[in-house]
Design a protein around this motif. Structure first.
Motif, PDB file in Angstrom:
ATOM      1  N   ASP A 264       0.808  -1.222   0.000  1.00 55.33           N
ATOM      2  CA  ASP A 264       0.000   0.000   0.000  1.00 55.33           C
ATOM      3  C   ASP A 264       0.834   1.261   0.000  1.00 55.33           C
ATOM      4  OD1 ASP A 264       1.086  -0.361   2.459  1.00 55.33           O
ATOM      5  OD2 ASP A 264      -0.740   0.046   3.600  1.00 55.33           O
ATOM      6  N   SER A 265       2.168   1.180  -0.196  1.00 52.18           N
ATOM      7  CA  SER A 265       3.002   2.375  -0.209  1.00 52.18           C
ATOM      8  C   SER A 265       4.323   2.057  -0.895  1.00 52.18           C
ATOM      9  CB  SER A 265       3.263   2.874   1.219  1.00 52.18           C
ATOM     10  OG  SER A 265       3.997   1.902   1.942  1.00 52.18           O
ATOM     11  N   SER A 266       5.059   3.166  -1.209  1.00 54.72           N
ATOM     12  CA  SER A 266       6.403   3.058  -1.767  1.00 54.72           C
ATOM     13  C   SER A 266       7.284   4.056  -1.048  1.00 54.72           C
ATOM     14  CB  SER A 266       6.393   3.340  -3.276  1.00 54.72           C
ATOM     15  OG  SER A 266       7.711   3.225  -3.798  1.00 54.72           O
ATOM     16  N   CYS A 267       8.510   3.674  -0.718  1.00 57.35           N
ATOM     17  CA  CYS A 267       9.402   4.520   0.065  1.00 57.35           C
ATOM     18  C   CYS A 267      10.652   4.851  -0.751  1.00 57.35           C
ATOM     19  CB  CYS A 267       9.820   3.819   1.362  1.00 57.35           C
ATOM     20  SG  CYS A 267       8.485   3.667   2.544  1.00 57.35           S
ATOM     21  N   LEU A 268      11.029   6.151  -0.700  1.00 55.92           N
ATOM     22  CA  LEU A 268      12.316   6.603  -1.229  1.00 55.92           C
ATOM     23  C   LEU A 268      13.238   6.775  -0.033  1.00 55.92           C
ATOM     24  CD1 LEU A 268      14.138   7.656  -3.519  1.00 55.92           C
ATOM     25  CD2 LEU A 268      13.224   9.941  -3.046  1.00 55.92           C
ATOM     26  N   VAL A 269      14.369   6.053  -0.008  1.00 54.79           N
ATOM     27  CA  VAL A 269      15.279   6.060   1.132  1.00 54.79           C
ATOM     28  C   VAL A 269      16.607   6.652   0.680  1.00 54.79           C
ATOM     29  CG1 VAL A 269      16.436   4.683   2.887  1.00 54.79           C
ATOM     30  CG2 VAL A 269      14.155   4.023   2.083  1.00 54.79           C
ATOM     31  N   ILE A 270      17.093   7.685   1.410  1.00 56.18           N
ATOM     32  CA  ILE A 270      18.401   8.293   1.166  1.00 56.18           C
ATOM     33  C   ILE A 270      19.175   8.217   2.466  1.00 56.18           C
ATOM     34  CG2 ILE A 270      19.658  10.357   0.451  1.00 56.18           C
ATOM     35  CD1 ILE A 270      17.217  11.255  -1.081  1.00 56.18           C
ATOM     36  N   ASP A 271      20.253   7.432   2.497  1.00 55.10           N
ATOM     37  CA  ASP A 271      21.098   7.329   3.685  1.00 55.10           C
ATOM     38  C   ASP A 271      22.108   8.465   3.676  1.00 55.10           C
ATOM     39  OD1 ASP A 271      19.828   5.057   4.560  1.00 55.10           O
ATOM     40  OD2 ASP A 271      21.160   3.729   3.418  1.00 55.10           O
ATOM     41  N   ALA A 272      22.269   9.157   4.812  1.00 52.80           N
ATOM     42  CA  ALA A 272      23.242  10.253   4.966  1.00 52.80           C
ATOM     43  C   ALA A 272      23.104  11.235   3.804  1.00 52.80           C
ATOM     44  CB  ALA A 272      24.660   9.701   5.054  1.00 52.80           C
ATOM     45  N   ALA A 273      22.003  12.000   3.815  1.00 53.16           N
ATOM     46  CA  ALA A 273      21.711  12.923   2.712  1.00 53.16           C
ATOM     47  C   ALA A 273      22.825  13.949   2.542  1.00 53.16           C
ATOM     48  CB  ALA A 273      20.382  13.619   2.969  1.00 53.16           C
ATOM     49  N   GLU A 274      23.105  14.250   1.283  1.00 54.54           N
ATOM     50  CA  GLU A 274      24.110  15.257   0.921  1.00 54.54           C
ATOM     51  C   GLU A 274      23.443  16.382   0.151  1.00 54.54           C
ATOM     52  OE1 GLU A 274      26.936  13.122  -1.363  1.00 54.54           O
ATOM     53  OE2 GLU A 274      27.581  11.815   0.317  1.00 54.54           O
ATOM     54  N   ARG A 275      24.161  17.549   0.102  1.00 55.45           N
ATOM     55  CA  ARG A 275      23.579  18.689  -0.605  1.00 55.45           C
ATOM     56  C   ARG A 275      23.384  18.383  -2.091  1.00 55.45           C
ATOM     57  NH1 ARG A 275      26.619  24.058   1.981  1.00 55.45           N
ATOM     58  NH2 ARG A 275      25.987  23.647   4.153  1.00 55.45           N
ATOM     59  N   GLU A 276      24.195  17.486  -2.641  1.00 50.26           N
ATOM     60  CA  GLU A 276      24.071  17.154  -4.065  1.00 50.26           C
ATOM     61  C   GLU A 276      22.822  16.324  -4.361  1.00 50.26           C
ATOM     62  OE1 GLU A 276      26.687  16.723  -2.247  1.00 50.26           O
ATOM     63  OE2 GLU A 276      28.098  18.226  -3.029  1.00 50.26           O
ATOM     64  N   ASP A 277      22.177  15.779  -3.281  1.00 47.36           N
ATOM     65  CA  ASP A 277      20.973  14.989  -3.508  1.00 47.36           C
ATOM     66  C   ASP A 277      19.756  15.859  -3.770  1.00 47.36           C
ATOM     67  OD1 ASP A 277      22.451  12.706  -3.076  1.00 47.36           O
ATOM     68  OD2 ASP A 277      22.027  12.662  -0.922  1.00 47.36           O
ATOM     69  N   SER A 278      19.872  17.181  -3.661  1.00 43.98           N
ATOM     70  CA  SER A 278      18.739  18.068  -3.910  1.00 43.98           C
ATOM     71  C   SER A 278      18.323  17.982  -5.372  1.00 43.98           C
ATOM     72  CB  SER A 278      19.097  19.505  -3.543  1.00 43.98           C
ATOM     73  OG  SER A 278      19.424  19.599  -2.173  1.00 43.98           O
TER      74      SER A 278
END
Length: 1118
Positions: free
Chosen positions: A576-590
């Motif tokens: 019933d859902s989908s997850c976007l996971v980002i470990d240790a987010a960086e400024r370049e992930d914007s």
């Protein structure tokens, strides 16, 4: 609740089961029944009770009578005076039934203990009594090796609405007229399956003759064999019949114990009188019988005969005849002929829903017949499924619509027989006319399932094996043979396998429902523009709810790059859902991320903007622009990078240069780039640094500033004044500054200017460290203004100005001696002490001081005199008595002078008293007299010390100290001893060094004079009570102890009592009363509003009484 009433001691009722025990009417085998016969004969019970009597009971439960539906209580009391613990008490019904396990709605057992009387009370409450509660009860009490038992009877009388009953064998029948012997029939003992057979003629049997001659263990068998179900009445009557007949003076021959007659027959009672003249009366159930067509009286000599014609069931009663004060009684039993089953029931088979009739015929019209289903009686009530129809001798049981649960064995029972048959109800074969069809529906559309069967029966719907109940959403319809299942708006959860199962049939009708739904993304929880903000370094787990049936396929991408299910940036998919996971987010992930859903029903896509924010960079090192005593001013520049979020403010920290511990200076953000730290220690080197703050957090600290030291100039000098003026100079004096600071004080600068000019001239080119300075070279007659500054490493302080211009011209100041207060009185010192007196004075110019002693110049070899410009000092290193005298001081300034006188007294110990004389000796007393010493030590004599010594030992003992007179009487001397006395003189310096002793001794003779003591009358201390401190009105808080206090005096000691609202308080644990040294206290433990009122303290003794009262108000806290 009615009180128990004592019955006839010769009567014993049978023991019925308690309310929870099944009676014979409720079914069950003989094993489960409780028959009073098994309890033994009444005589055996009485013998057992007599043999077990002890002394434990002080009050035994008494037999009682109660009507049906009313309550009754039985009480037993046991004295606990000789018992160390609570005794064990048990209540029984009959012989063995323990009532402790039967406590409930109709039976309650209670116990209590009265501490003052030491009595245990045990109670048995019977609530809403029923007929089967009647019988014999027993209470047993035991303690160690002691045992006591008491039996008592309970009689339950019927209500006036008791239904008439039918006898089985007519061998025993109670009358239904509400008398003590009234009862009702019980058919349950005859509920046995019997074969239908013709009743055979039985010979006439006198049941009571059988019972009288039978063993008690055979009572139950005989009663069952001859249809006697009222066992309690049977035992009571049997006991009366067995009672020994005492020889009577009035009756030479009495009535038989019992008589038996058939219904409609005639019975004859006959007694024979010893005295035919005695008046005779006949009674039935306590009511006198009058002659009538039914009751016929006959006299034959000494015989008196009563005929009862045409006997009916109401004649079944107890009869007795009285002759004077004596009576003779008997029992009459009326037999009713049994009713026979002439045509029995027949086994029947039918289908569900059909009408069923079961019929039988009996020997008499409108006879009382009972119907049973599997041994349970059926009633002809309006709401019952069963209807009983009576047509003369024919009796029919009708079931309108037979059901599966009607399969049973049905039986009919009369007083003379019974018959039974089996009813078999089967189902009709079921056919499916219209089966359920598989369906595929879109989400939100209607689900409509329909089937048709050959029978009009109820059924149940199942989904995936689970029963489905009708609700607001699910509608179930049944009309005739058609069944429908409707859901107006289909949901995803409605998909599954459905099945209809008809009731009572082992078959089902299945189908499948498939619900489909286009995929859809639910982005309601995201911010404006589907933007999600995450802090750099933290983990982002973005969960997007999705819907769709079947479950859609999910794809994530950023630009041209697809995101897989592994790596630092990954996608996780759930039903019933989908997850976007980002470990240790960086400024370049914007940036924007795309999510796409696909299934067989359609597609949905959306863009989600991810924004990564961080804490700002640290600012540059701050600059300290200004430094003060304990403060400084610092500035800095904002950081080059704000971390993607605006700067909200700054935190500032400082530390000592030699320390590694930083201290936060502001707890609220500083919005500006300037800050003023305060409360620093002057003279200590400090460093400061800055943190930048945005919505994400706090930056790293800036580099420390250059070290700085807070310093401050001193405060202005104080007390600037003119110390002296000549024709060419002015001398100034002042005091150091109040606050000097860490920088210290280097010196002072003295400046002056002439009146009318603004040019200040430095009087001392070099700093002076003294607080007095003379300005020389001034023109005579000029006026100058003077100021003084304090100087240290931080600079010059604020100047201290002289308040007015100073005239450069010498001024004459009249002399004035300022004699200290302690020298205005006689100045006293002891010999050998030091005398050092400082006497200040004023006077200018060049004051001259001179001293004289007793009008003569002072000998400077003995007394040192030192003079200054402001004071004079007189000094004597070791004072002697010759230094005492009057000292005159004189101060002269030109033609002016001032004088003062000082009286100095040098004191020493006094000499001994002069001649000590024994004036008189009497008894054990000696009277002494003496003269004061010649040398008083230059101080007044303050007293004398008198000592005595026995002539034999000459050891001295003090008998008086600090005695002021010059004569004294020494008492309590030992008779026969001879004494010497000596006396010391005393002044402020102490006792004289020597003492003067009596020349003669004083002998205390044994035959001395007898001193007669004066006689004094005893003082009468008697006094009536008097309150010295009254009670005061008091407010108390509910739940907290309160005290009332007052004080009383009186002799003899008064008796104290307390009253509340004029009522004496006695033996109430709520109150505690104290009386100590006349203080009376009443303590009220945890008062409530009901404890408020007027309290009175009463004091009573033989001389009178007194009262004092107050009001107490108890408040309840909210």
């Amino acid at each position: 609740m009615p009180e128990p009433t004592k019955k006839d001691e010769t009567e014993t009722e049978s023991a019925p089961p308690p309310p929870e025990q099944k009676t014979p009417q409720e079914g069950g085998t003989g094993k489960g029944k409780v028959w009073s016969i098994g309890e033994g004969a009444p005589e055996e019970t009485e013998k057992r009770d007599d043999s077990q009597r002890s002394t434990l009971f002080i009050e035994k439960p008494q037999s009682g009578s109660v009507s049906v539906g009313e309550n009754i209580t039985f009480i037993a009391k046991v004295e606990a005076k000789d018992l160390l613990r609570k005794p064990n008490v048990k209540w029984f019904k009959g012989k063995w039934m323990d009532l402790a396990s039967k406590a409930g709605k109709h039976l309650q057992l209670k116990e209590s203990f009265e501490r003052h009387t030491k009595i245990h009370t045990f109670e048995m409450h019977i609530i809403q009594a029923k007929e089967n509660f009647a019988g014999n009860y027993r209470c047993e009490v035991s303690y160690k090796d002691k045992f006591d038992s008491c039996s008592f009877d309970l009689e339950v009388t019927e209500s006036s609405q008791a239904a008439p009953s039918i006898d089985i064998r007519s061998a025993f029948k109670r009358s239904g007229d509400g008398q003590d012997d009234a009862g009702e029939l019980d058919f349950s003992g005859l509920l046995k399956r019997r074969e239908i057979k013709q009743q055979e003629e039985e010979p006439e049997v006198d049941v009571w003759e059988l019972l009288k001659n039978a063993n008690p263990s055979e009572y139950e068998k005989i009663a069952f064999q001859y249809g006697i179900t009222d066992l309690r009445g049977m035992l009571k009557r049997l006991k009366r019949m067995r009672r020994e007949v005492k020889k009577s003076a009035a009756f030479s021959k009495g009535l038989d114990p019992a008589y038996q007659v058939d219904k409609g027959g005639k019975v004859r009672f006959m007694v024979e009188l010893a005295d035919p003249t005695v008046e005779l009366k006949w009674y039935k159930n306590g009511q006198e019988i009058r002659p009538s067509a039914k009751y016929i009286f006959e006299h034959k000599g000494n015989q008196r005969i009563l005929f009862i014609n045409n006997c009916t069931m109401t004649d079944d009663a107890r009869y007795y005849v009285t002759a004077g004060d004596e009576k003779c009684s008997t029992e009459l039993f009326v037999r009713d002929p049994p009713i026979l089953v002439t045509k029995g029931l027949e086994d029947t088979s039918t289908y569900v829903g059909e009408r069923v009739e079961l019929s039988c015929e009996v020997s008499e019209d409108d006879a009382n017949v009972k119907w049973f289903k599997n041994g349970v009686e059926l009633t002809n009530e309006p709401k019952s499924r069963y209807r009983i129809k009576v047509e003369g001798k024919k009796h029919t049981l009708i079931i309108e619509e037979a059901a599966k649960n009607d399969n049973a064995t049905y039986s009919v029972m009369t007083t003379g027989g019974q018959s039974e048959a089996k009813l078999s109800v089967d189902l009709r074969p079921l056919k499916i006319s219209l089966a359920l069809q598989d369906q595929t529906v879109r989400l939100g559309q209607e689900i409509h399932l329909k089937c048709e069967i050959s029978e009009n029966v109820e059924g149940k719907w199942y989904k995936n094996g689970q029963l489905v109940e009708a609700s607001d959403r699910v509608k179930l319809y049944h009309k005739g043979r058609i069944h429908r299942f409707v859901i107006a708006s289909a949901a995803v959860d409605d998909e599954g396998e459905y099945m209809f199962v008809p009731d009572a049939y082992n078959t089902n009708i299945p189908c499948k429902v498939h619900v489909v739904d286009p995929p859809k993304l639910h982005l309601d929880g995201l911010g404006e523009g589907n933007t999600v903000t995450v802090v750099a370094g933290s983990k982002l787990r973005l969960e997007i709810p999705i819907t769709g049936e079947p479950t859609p396929k999910v794809m994530w991408s950023k630009g041209d790059k697809w995101i897989t299910d592994s790596g630092r940036i990954r996608a996780e998919t759930y039903p019933d859902s989908s997850c976007l996971v980002i470990d240790a987010a960086e400024r370049e992930d914007s940036g924007p991320f795309r999510i796409t859903l696909k299934n067989e029903a359609g597609e949905d896509t959306a863009l989600i903007n991810i924004k990564v924010v961080d804490v700002p960079d640290p600012p540059q090192a701050p600059n300290v622009t200004e430094v003060g005593e304990d403060w400084c001013i610092m500035t800095w520049e904002p950081p080059a990078n704000d971390g993607g979020s605006p700067i909200l403010g700054y935190f500032i920290e400082r530390k000592k240069k030699q320390s590694s511990r930083w201290m936060r200076l502001n707890f609220e953000l500083c919005k500006e780039t300037t800050f003023e730290p305060k409360k620093m220690i002057e003279g200590v080197a400090y460093e400061v640094r800055v943190f930048a703050v945005n919505a994400i957090g706090i930056s790293k600290p800036s580099m420390p500033s250059k070290s700085f030291v807070p310093l401050a100039v001193t405060s202005p000098p104080t007390l600037l004044a003119v110390d002296g003026v000549t024709d060419t100079s002015v001398t100034m004096k002042w005091r150091p500054p109040d606050h000097i600071g860490a920088a210290g004080l280097d010196g002072y600068v003295v400046e002056y200017c002439f009146e009318g000019t603004d040019e200040w001239i430095v009087a001392n080119p070099e700093l002076t460290d003294k607080t007095r300075f003379t300005i020389n070279g001034l023109p005579t007659g000029s006026k100058i203004l003077v100021r003084v500054k304090a100087v240290n490493a931080a600079g010059e302080s604020e100047p201290r100005y002289h308040p007015q211009p100073i005239l450069v011209k010498e001024v004459i100041e009249p002399p004035k001696i300022r004699l200290p207060r302690h020298l205005k009185q006689t100045y006293t010192r002891r010999v050998g002490e030091t005398v050092n007196l400082v006497i200040p004075f004023q006077g200018r110019p060049r004051a001259k001081v001179s001293w004289q002693k007793n009008g003569s110049p002072i000998d400077k070899n003995q007394i040192n005199i030192r003079n200054t410009e402001n004071d004079t000092i007189i000094f004597i290193r070791k004072a002697e008595r010759s230094h005492s005298g009057e000292y005159n001081m004189k101060v002269e300034v030109e033609n002016l002078e001032d004088k003062a006188t000082i009286d100095i007294q040098i004191v020493d110990r006094p000499g001994p008293p002069e001649v000590v004389t024994i004036e008189d000796v009497w008894g054990d007393n000696v009277n002494l007299s003496w003269k004061p010493p010649k040398d008083d030590g230059n101080a007044a004599i303050t007293g004398y010390t008198i000592q005595k010594a026995d002539k034999k030992s000459m050891e001295w003992f003090t008998v008086m100290e600090h005695y002021h007179r010059t004569s004294a009487t020494i008492n309590e001397l030992v008779v026969g001893n001879e004494y010497y006395f000596r006396i010391f003189a005393e002044n402020i310096c102490g006792l004289s060094e020597d003492a003067t002793m009596t020349k003669e001794s004083a002998l205390i003779a044994k035959d001395g004079k007898v001193y007669k003591y004066p006689v004094y009358d005893d003082f009468d201390f008697s006094e009536q009570p008097l309150f010295t401190q009254p009670l005061v009105n008091t407010f108390a808080v509910a739940g907290y102890n309160a005290t009332l206090n007052c004080s009383v005096r009186g002799n003899p000691k008064p008796k104290i009592t307390w009253l509340k609202n004029k009522v004496l308080i006695m033996n109430d644990p709520k109150y505690r009363m104290f009386s100590n040294q006349g203080v009376c206290t009443l303590e009220i433990r945890k008062p409530s509003p009901y404890d408020g009122g007027t309290y009175t303290c009463r004091a009573v003794n033989a001389l009178g009484e007194a009262e004092v009262d107050c009001k107490l108000e108890v408040k309840v806290t909210q």
